[in-house]
Design a protein around this motif. Sequence first.
Motif, PDB file in Angstrom:
ATOM      1  N   ASN A  70       0.829  -1.207   0.000  1.00  0.00           N
ATOM      2  CA  ASN A  70       0.000   0.000   0.000  1.00  0.00           C
ATOM      3  C   ASN A  70       0.867   1.261   0.000  1.00  0.00           C
ATOM      4  O   ASN A  70       0.557   2.239  -0.684  1.00  0.00           O
ATOM      5  CB  ASN A  70      -0.928   0.005   1.213  1.00  0.00           C
ATOM      6  N   ALA A  71       1.970   1.240   0.738  1.00  0.00           N
ATOM      7  CA  ALA A  71       2.842   2.414   0.836  1.00  0.00           C
ATOM      8  C   ALA A  71       3.522   2.753  -0.484  1.00  0.00           C
ATOM      9  O   ALA A  71       3.910   3.894  -0.705  1.00  0.00           O
ATOM     10  CB  ALA A  71       3.890   2.196   1.929  1.00  0.00           C
ATOM     11  N   THR A  72       3.657   1.777  -1.369  1.00  0.00           N
ATOM     12  CA  THR A  72       4.347   2.036  -2.641  1.00  0.00           C
ATOM     13  C   THR A  72       3.387   2.290  -3.804  1.00  0.00           C
ATOM     14  O   THR A  72       3.839   2.621  -4.895  1.00  0.00           O
ATOM     15  CB  THR A  72       5.262   0.847  -3.002  1.00  0.00           C
ATOM     16  N   GLN A  73       2.089   2.139  -3.587  1.00  0.00           N
ATOM     17  CA  GLN A  73       1.126   2.360  -4.665  1.00  0.00           C
ATOM     18  C   GLN A  73       0.871   3.850  -4.870  1.00  0.00           C
ATOM     19  O   GLN A  73       1.018   4.659  -3.954  1.00  0.00           O
ATOM     20  CB  GLN A  73      -0.187   1.641  -4.359  1.00  0.00           C
ATOM     21  N   ALA A  74       0.453   4.178  -6.077  1.00  0.00           N
ATOM     22  CA  ALA A  74       0.170   5.572  -6.423  1.00  0.00           C
ATOM     23  C   ALA A  74      -0.973   6.124  -5.582  1.00  0.00           C
ATOM     24  O   ALA A  74      -1.885   5.404  -5.212  1.00  0.00           O
ATOM     25  CB  ALA A  74      -0.187   5.673  -7.901  1.00  0.00           C
ATOM     26  N   ARG A  75      -0.892   7.402  -5.293  1.00  0.00           N
ATOM     27  CA  ARG A  75      -1.963   8.118  -4.611  1.00  0.00           C
ATOM     28  C   ARG A  75      -2.577   9.074  -5.624  1.00  0.00           C
ATOM     29  O   ARG A  75      -1.882   9.648  -6.454  1.00  0.00           O
ATOM     30  CB  ARG A  75      -1.431   8.938  -3.433  1.00  0.00           C
ATOM     31  N   LYS A  76      -3.862   9.266  -5.569  1.00  0.00           N
ATOM     32  CA  LYS A  76      -4.560  10.166  -6.473  1.00  0.00           C
ATOM     33  C   LYS A  76      -5.101  11.364  -5.699  1.00  0.00           C
ATOM     34  O   LYS A  76      -5.654  11.211  -4.614  1.00  0.00           O
ATOM     35  CB  LYS A  76      -5.748   9.470  -7.147  1.00  0.00           C
TER      36      LYS A  76
END
Length: 169
Positions: free
Chosen positions: A19-25
């Motif tokens: 989760n920490a490495t996934q993109a944020r929108k």
Amino acid sequence: MRPTPADPEAWNAYLAEGNATQARKRVSADVLLRDEAGRVLLVKPTYKPGWDLPGGMAEANEAPDDAARRELKEELGLDVTLHGLLVVDWVPPHGPWDDQLAFIFDGGTLSPEEADSLSPRDNELADVAFLLHDQAARALNGRLHDRFHAAFTACSGNSSVFLHDGVTT
């Protein structure tokens, strides 16, 4: 070895790392509101040029519809029921900004009392105005103009639309 759900503590740590490495929108949530004459409510922000639809940016882990209602309450003192989703627009990175998901919800028609009592309630807005559709379209620039047109069309057709940088896909 990759952890499994059989070891809940290791599994949750593994998921948190992903989760920490996934993109944020970034997420914006605006509302299309009208008065009984069919005019559209626009707001004039103090932090950027031009006119805008009422609404704003979602906070971390806030649902877009909750963000829209919160922004209307904070900035205009309005407590509205949303009548559905009109537009989702994926906006690509531009300038200093990463990509964004921009939502527009149908806020319905305000009563004459609600419309007459509107005024900015915080320092983020300088003014509010009800404009005819064509006037509102001319007052909105670029992506927002295209998004507004799509929302207005979707509202009259009781549907929603997905846009890719303001263009129907």
